[in-house]
Every structure is written in C-alpha cells, then in structure tokens.
Design a protein around this motif. Structure first.
Motif, PDB file in Angstrom:
ATOM      1  N   LEU A  55       0.871  -1.156  -0.166  1.00  0.00           N
ATOM      2  CA  LEU A  55       0.319   0.578   0.065  1.00  0.00           C
ATOM      3  C   LEU A  55       0.488   1.411   0.244  1.00  0.00           C
ATOM      4  O   LEU A  55      -0.180   2.269  -0.104  1.00  0.00           O
ATOM      5  N   CYS A  56       2.330   1.478   0.255  1.00  0.00           N
ATOM      6  CA  CYS A  56       3.303   2.161  -0.380  1.00  0.00           C
ATOM      7  C   CYS A  56       3.168   3.078  -1.638  1.00  0.00           C
ATOM      8  O   CYS A  56       3.318   3.881  -2.000  1.00  0.00           O
ATOM      9  N   THR A  57       3.303   1.218  -2.284  1.00  0.00           N
ATOM     10  CA  THR A  57       3.010   2.248  -3.612  1.00  0.00           C
ATOM     11  C   THR A  57       1.857   2.648  -3.963  1.00  0.00           C
ATOM     12  O   THR A  57       0.788   2.021  -3.670  1.00  0.00           O
ATOM     13  N   ASP A  58       1.685   2.987  -5.640  1.00  0.00           N
ATOM     14  CA  ASP A  58       0.304   3.263  -6.394  1.00  0.00           C
ATOM     15  C   ASP A  58      -0.669   1.966  -6.066  1.00  0.00           C
ATOM     16  O   ASP A  58      -0.101   0.961  -6.465  1.00  0.00           O
ATOM     17  N   ASN A  59      -2.112   2.623  -5.203  1.00  0.00           N
ATOM     18  CA  ASN A  59      -2.989   1.639  -6.022  1.00  0.00           C
ATOM     19  C   ASN A  59      -4.296   2.284  -5.456  1.00  0.00           C
ATOM     20  O   ASN A  59      -4.093   3.473  -4.451  1.00  0.00           O
ATOM     21  N   ALA A  60      -5.460   1.403  -5.515  1.00  0.00           N
ATOM     22  CA  ALA A  60      -6.640   2.525  -5.671  1.00  0.00           C
ATOM     23  C   ALA A  60      -7.324   2.392  -4.262  1.00  0.00           C
ATOM     24  O   ALA A  60      -8.293   3.483  -3.758  1.00  0.00           O
ATOM     25  N   ALA A  61      -6.428   1.664  -3.629  1.00  0.00           N
ATOM     26  CA  ALA A  61      -7.454   1.249  -1.965  1.00  0.00           C
ATOM     27  C   ALA A  61      -6.888   3.100  -1.177  1.00  0.00           C
ATOM     28  O   ALA A  61      -7.740   3.593  -0.325  1.00  0.00           O
ATOM     29  N   MET A  62      -5.971   3.445  -1.452  1.00  0.00           N
ATOM     30  CA  MET A  62      -5.610   4.962  -0.483  1.00  0.00           C
ATOM     31  C   MET A  62      -6.252   6.064  -1.607  1.00  0.00           C
ATOM     32  O   MET A  62      -7.234   6.947  -0.784  1.00  0.00           O
ATOM     33  N   VAL A  63      -6.612   5.375  -2.898  1.00  0.00           N
ATOM     34  CA  VAL A  63      -7.608   6.421  -3.765  1.00  0.00           C
ATOM     35  C   VAL A  63      -9.132   6.763  -2.811  1.00  0.00           C
ATOM     36  O   VAL A  63      -9.803   7.887  -2.616  1.00  0.00           O
ATOM     37  N   ALA A  64      -9.679   5.881  -2.826  1.00  0.00           N
ATOM     38  CA  ALA A  64     -11.555   5.115  -2.425  1.00  0.00           C
ATOM     39  C   ALA A  64     -10.938   5.839  -0.271  1.00  0.00           C
ATOM     40  O   ALA A  64     -12.233   6.312  -0.281  1.00  0.00           O
ATOM     41  N   TRP A  65     -10.401   5.683  -0.157  1.00  0.00           N
ATOM     42  CA  TRP A  65      -9.975   5.795   0.867  1.00  0.00           C
ATOM     43  C   TRP A  65      -9.966   7.635   1.764  1.00  0.00           C
ATOM     44  O   TRP A  65     -10.663   7.785   2.272  1.00  0.00           O
ATOM     45  N   ALA A  66      -8.948   7.828   0.788  1.00  0.00           N
ATOM     46  CA  ALA A  66      -8.764   9.399   1.148  1.00  0.00           C
ATOM     47  C   ALA A  66     -10.901   9.817   0.360  1.00  0.00           C
ATOM     48  O   ALA A  66     -10.953  10.710   0.986  1.00  0.00           O
ATOM     49  N   GLY A  67     -11.094   9.691  -0.229  1.00  0.00           N
ATOM     50  CA  GLY A  67     -12.837  10.127  -1.284  1.00  0.00           C
ATOM     51  C   GLY A  67     -13.296  10.008   0.259  1.00  0.00           C
ATOM     52  O   GLY A  67     -14.062  10.822   0.360  1.00  0.00           O
TER      53      GLY A  67
END
Ligand code: KG4
Ligand code: ZN
Length: 350
Positions: free
Chosen positions: A303-315
């Motif tokens: 989850l350090c490198t680019d992934n969509a979980a971080m995008v969904a979570w920020a949203g």
C-alpha cells in the motif's frame, strides 16, 4: 460508508472498494490492480501515451472484478473517488471520466482525489493514527515532510529542491544497468553489499533549520563511483552505501522536523509513498522516530506504492466529513498539496 476508488495517475491501473465502518486493517473490501511494468520495460521509464491506452483497455474489467470481490452492489456504494491530479494527463482523463460517469449513472457522490493526499491518508487504513500526525512522503515524483492536521489540511515542512527520492533510486538503477522500475532492484542488490567502501555526499545535511532535500549531487556521485565499480560485488557495495547515505539524509531531516514541530501535539510519525516500501529505510526511520518517543507507522509494503485503496480511502475521509465535489472538478497534472488547504466543501447534489 462504502466508496469505490480509481487510480490511474501513472503506470498502475487500480480499482478498490473500502468500507469505513469496518475495523482498522479490514477496511479494504476489494483491490484489483494492473501493473504496467512490462509495457514500459523496453523504454526504461513510463511512456504517457502507452500508460493512457493501457488504463483504458483494462479499467472496466478491473471495476467489474472489484465489485465481485467486494460482493457489493451499486446500490450499496455511497460514493466514487478518482485521482484528478497530480499525474499524467492521459491517465487522469481515463480514470476520472470513468468515475464521474459512474457517479452520474448511479447517482453517487464524487470526490476528486489529490494523489499525494491519498498517500498521506493510506496509513489510517491499517493503523490507528490520529490527527494531527507528521510524516515523510517519498515517491517517484515527490519528497516531502509535512504535518497532516486532517483531510485537506497540510503544512509542508520541507520538500526536494531537485530530484524526488524515487526518481533518484530509478536513475541510480538505470546508471547501474539494473533496469526499471529501479527502487526495488537497488534495494535487492544493496542487500548483497557491505557498507563503508564508498564515501558519498550527504547534500545539505549540515544546513541548520533547513528541512528541504537535494538528491541530484548524490546521484552524480553514484554515477562517478560506478565507473570504478566493475564487478557485481563492488556494485552491490555501492548500492549499500547509497542506501545508507539516503538513510542518513532522511533520518537527519526527520529529526529536524520533529524538533521544529515540538509544540504540535502529534502522537505519530508516518512514512509513506513508493520508496517507503524499502525495508532498510523503514527500519532507519522507525528507529529515529521511536528515539523521540513517538509512534512510528507506515502502510504495509503493497500500500506504499500506488494503489486504489488509498484513493478510495482519501475520498471516504472527505465524504464522511460532508465534502463532495461537483462533476466539473478539473484535472490538475500539476497540483501542489497546499492548494487543497481549503477544500471545496459544498455538498453538491448531482
Ligand atoms: O508512490 P509510487 O508508487 O508512485 C508515485 O507516486 O511516484 O512510487 C514509485 C517510486 C518509484 O520511483 C520506485 O522506484 C520507488 O517508488 N520504489 C522504491 C522501492 N519500491 C518502489 N524505492 C526504493 N526502494 C524500494 N523498495
Ligand atoms: Zn504515488
């Protein structure tokens, strides 16, 4: 709150679904990623046009797969988030157009995510890190020390004046003939090496009160040293010295930052971004942070490198504070993190 996120800002096409109501560590209901490494390998770097076409060809399938993995229906989703900057324009168009279209069709809230904010907030998917927290974000395009006071509210303490740290790893790997993407290859070779053979510069390390970084001098020094490092073992030793040098620079800046913000009531210091998956640097930062009596936290390696979980979570972090973007949210290939300080927080009815 259940949010679907789409990440297409560089060379990973990724779709995830997160649920904020699950316990920490169990928020991710689905994560589907297509890494484009193979497609860019012949060019030793990301080719924007190839990246955009690749996002376009696999995004729909990844969305269907993520919905299946999460066993979620469109009716159950509360919102849709996509990276709208900074990043490569072609990829941003593909991901955000898909997200906005889905939001329109299914009558969902939309949040246009700042890619760096997504990296900053990822740690809260897997650790109980509370606001405010301080941290170091080291990725392919950015190197920054900051305090995060909450979604949309950051104070930048220091940034790189030239190359980003990930970029420096990638260039060192290329000069050493290791290939692309460079970071993990440098780390693997450094593990075979012994430190102490090469004396490399630690740019700006003695500048008091300075929390900025500079990596271009270090990169040049590695290039010069490579001309004498002919055999594999000597190259491994050089990579070990390079990593050690980076560790010293980061550790020194983290200490400087912690001293400077001693009056801000932070409990945790976070390491995030692609370079944050480097095990040697993780240990180095953890030791530094813990010597100041603070909690160290970092997302798990994937989850350090680019992934969509971080995008969904920020949203999701924004949406649960009542923030919603209208569908005319623009794309911003260049977008300083400070520019989101006062987020558009009007509740937009679609
Ligand atoms: O965060 P990220 O996936 O994408 C950007 O937002 O830029 O970071 C990618 C960068 C690349 O430069 C890559 O070489 C570097 O992170 N990286 C590493 C490691 N894994 C990825 N650098 C050092 N050691 C690693 N293990
Ligand atoms: Zn990134």
């Amino acid at each position: 709150m259940i949010v679907l996120g789409i990440e297409t800002s560089c060379d990973d096409t990724s779709v995830a679904i997160v649920d904020t109501q699950r316990a920490t560590g169990q928020h991710i209901l689905a994560l589907q990623t297509h890494h484009q490494t193979q497609e860019h390998q012949p060019y030793q770097g990301v080719v924007p046009e190839i990246a955009a076409r690749s996002h376009l060809s696999c995004l729909s399938t990844l969305i269907q797969d993520a919905m299946k993995e999460a066993e979620t229906s469109w009716a159950q989703l509360d919102g849709i988030a996509a990276t709208v900057g900074p990043g490569l324009m072609g990829g941003l168009i593909v991901g955000s157009t898909m997200a906005k279209t889905l939001a329109m069709i299914h009558d969902k809230r939309f949040w246009g995510v700042h890619h760096l904010e997504a990296h900053w907030l990822t740690v809260r998917l897997t650790s109980d890190v509370t606001f405010p927290f301080a941290g170091l974000l080291v990725s392919g395009g950015h190197t920054q020390l900051a305090v995060c006071h909450g979604p949309g509210h950051y104070d930048i303490l220091g940034e790189t004046r030239d190359d980003a740290l990930g970029e420096c790893f990638d260039k060192v790997a290329k000069m050493a003939g290791l290939g692309y993407p460079g970071g993990p290859l440098v780390e693997a070779l450094a593990e075979q090496g012994r430190t102490g053979k090469f004396s490399l510069p630690r740019p700006m390390i003695h500048k008091k009160d300075c929390l900025d970084f500079s990596f271009s001098g270090l990169k040049t020094a590695v290039r010069d040293a490579l001309s004498t490092a002919k055999d594999t073992q000597t190259r491994a030793d050089l990579m070990a010295d390079f990593q050690h040098c980076v560790g010293d620079i980061l550790s020194c800046r983290v200490e400087g930052a912690l001293k400077k913000i001693h009056d801000i009531p932070i409990k945790s210091f976070v390491l995030t971004g692609g370079v944050g998956s480097n095990r040697f640097l993780r240990q180095r930062i953890q030791d530094t942070v813990e010597s100041y009596g603070l909690l160290y936290a970092a997302p798990p390696l994937h989850l350090c490198t680019d992934n969509a979980a971080m995008v969904a979570w920020a949203g999701a972090e924004h949406m649960r504070k009542g923030h919603t973007h209208t569908l005319d949210q623009p794309l911003r290939p260049r977008w300083p993190l400070e520019a989101i300080k006062n987020p558009l927080s009007k509740i937009a009815k679609l």
